[in-house]
Design a protein around this motif. Structure first.
Motif, short mmCIF file in Angstrom:
data_model
loop_
_atom_site.label_atom_id
_atom_site.label_comp_id
_atom_site.label_asym_id
_atom_site.label_seq_id
_atom_site.Cartn_x
_atom_site.Cartn_y
_atom_site.Cartn_z
N MET A 29 0.91 -1.13 0.24
CA MET A 29 -0.16 0.15 -0.03
C MET A 29 0.81 1.38 -0.02
SD MET A 29 -2.93 1.26 -0.24
CE MET A 29 -4.49 0.52 0.48
N ALA A 30 2.05 1.21 0.69
CA ALA A 30 2.88 2.24 0.91
C ALA A 30 3.32 2.72 -0.56
CB ALA A 30 3.88 2.22 1.69
N PRO A 80 1.56 3.87 4.21
CA PRO A 80 0.66 3.24 3.63
C PRO A 80 -0.80 3.98 3.98
CG PRO A 80 1.12 2.29 5.54
CD PRO A 80 2.32 3.39 5.26
N THR A 81 -2.05 3.80 3.39
CA THR A 81 -3.21 4.55 3.67
C THR A 81 -4.27 3.37 3.72
OG1 THR A 81 -4.70 6.32 3.22
CG2 THR A 81 -3.80 5.01 1.26
N ASN A 82 -5.45 3.61 4.14
CA ASN A 82 -6.18 2.73 4.47
C ASN A 82 -7.05 2.26 3.34
OD1 ASN A 82 -8.09 5.07 3.85
ND2 ASN A 82 -8.58 5.07 6.19
N ALA A 125 -4.81 -4.13 4.98
CA ALA A 125 -5.40 -4.77 6.24
C ALA A 125 -4.97 -4.31 7.58
CB ALA A 125 -5.28 -6.46 5.70
N PRO A 126 -3.59 -4.20 7.66
CA PRO A 126 -2.84 -3.87 8.92
C PRO A 126 -3.34 -2.43 9.25
CG PRO A 126 -1.38 -4.66 7.58
CD PRO A 126 -2.62 -4.48 6.53
N VAL A 127 -3.65 -1.60 8.31
CA VAL A 127 -3.89 0.17 8.67
C VAL A 127 -5.26 -0.02 9.17
CG1 VAL A 127 -4.56 2.13 7.38
CG2 VAL A 127 -2.27 1.09 7.07
N VAL A 128 -6.30 -0.93 8.41
CA VAL A 128 -7.61 -1.12 9.07
C VAL A 128 -7.88 -1.40 10.14
CG1 VAL A 128 -9.73 -1.85 8.40
CG2 VAL A 128 -8.58 -0.90 6.54
#
Length: 160
Positions: A50-51, A63-65, A89-92
């Motif tokens: 994501m990043a 990363p963002t959500n 997933a980890p950000v959420v």
């Protein structure tokens, strides 16, 4: 409406059931694509992937959500692809914990949010953000989830 959701999981973090994800997307699409075939690709990723996407497509570090990529296929092709959604997933999971929200409710919110972006909704301007947030709240209420913006202001939301 016929909905096809291609779900790819590239994260070791726990993720929602695919049937739940499809139900959340379907709720977000209600009233928008009546009678039309619709196809969405959803990828569940880790922070590193994501990043990279956030940097490449938004010029923002880390990363963002959720990111949404509306399809830009010519209409004359007649293909039902609405676009792609990527959820980290980890950000959420981290946001749900930080915001004291049930993880499932936050997942539903991010899925609905990403789907609405595919439909052309945005939150860059305050009026657009208010309209999008109101719609998200109505959709989530129809799914028996609480308002996702309890203490979240438009300014805080747009900073993400």
């Amino acid at each position: 409406m016929s909905l096809t959701v291609d779900i790819q999981c590239a994260s070791a973090e726990p993720v929602p059931d695919e049937d739940d994800i499809r139900r959340w997307i379907d709720a977000a699409l209600a009233g928008h694509r009546d009678g039309q075939e619709t196809e969405i690709s959803l990828r569940l990723v880790d922070r590193e992937e994501m990043a990279g996407l956030n940097s490449r497509y938004r010029g923002k570090p880390g990363p963002t959500n959720v990111l949404s990529f509306p399809s830009d296929l010519p209409p004359e092709l007649g293909l039902p692809l609405l676009g792609d959604i990527v959820i980290c997933a980890p950000v959420v999971a981290a946001e749900a914990a930080e915001q004291h929200k049930p993880p499932r409710a936050h997942w539903a919110h991010m899925t609905v949010h990403g789907t609405l972006h595919l439909l052309g909704y945005d939150h860059i301007e305050a009026a657009e953000a208010a309209a999008m947030e109101a719609l998200e709240t109505r959709i989530l209420a129809s799914l028996d989830f609480p308002c996702p913006y309890g203490g979240d202001t438009v300014k805080e939301h747009n900073a993400r």
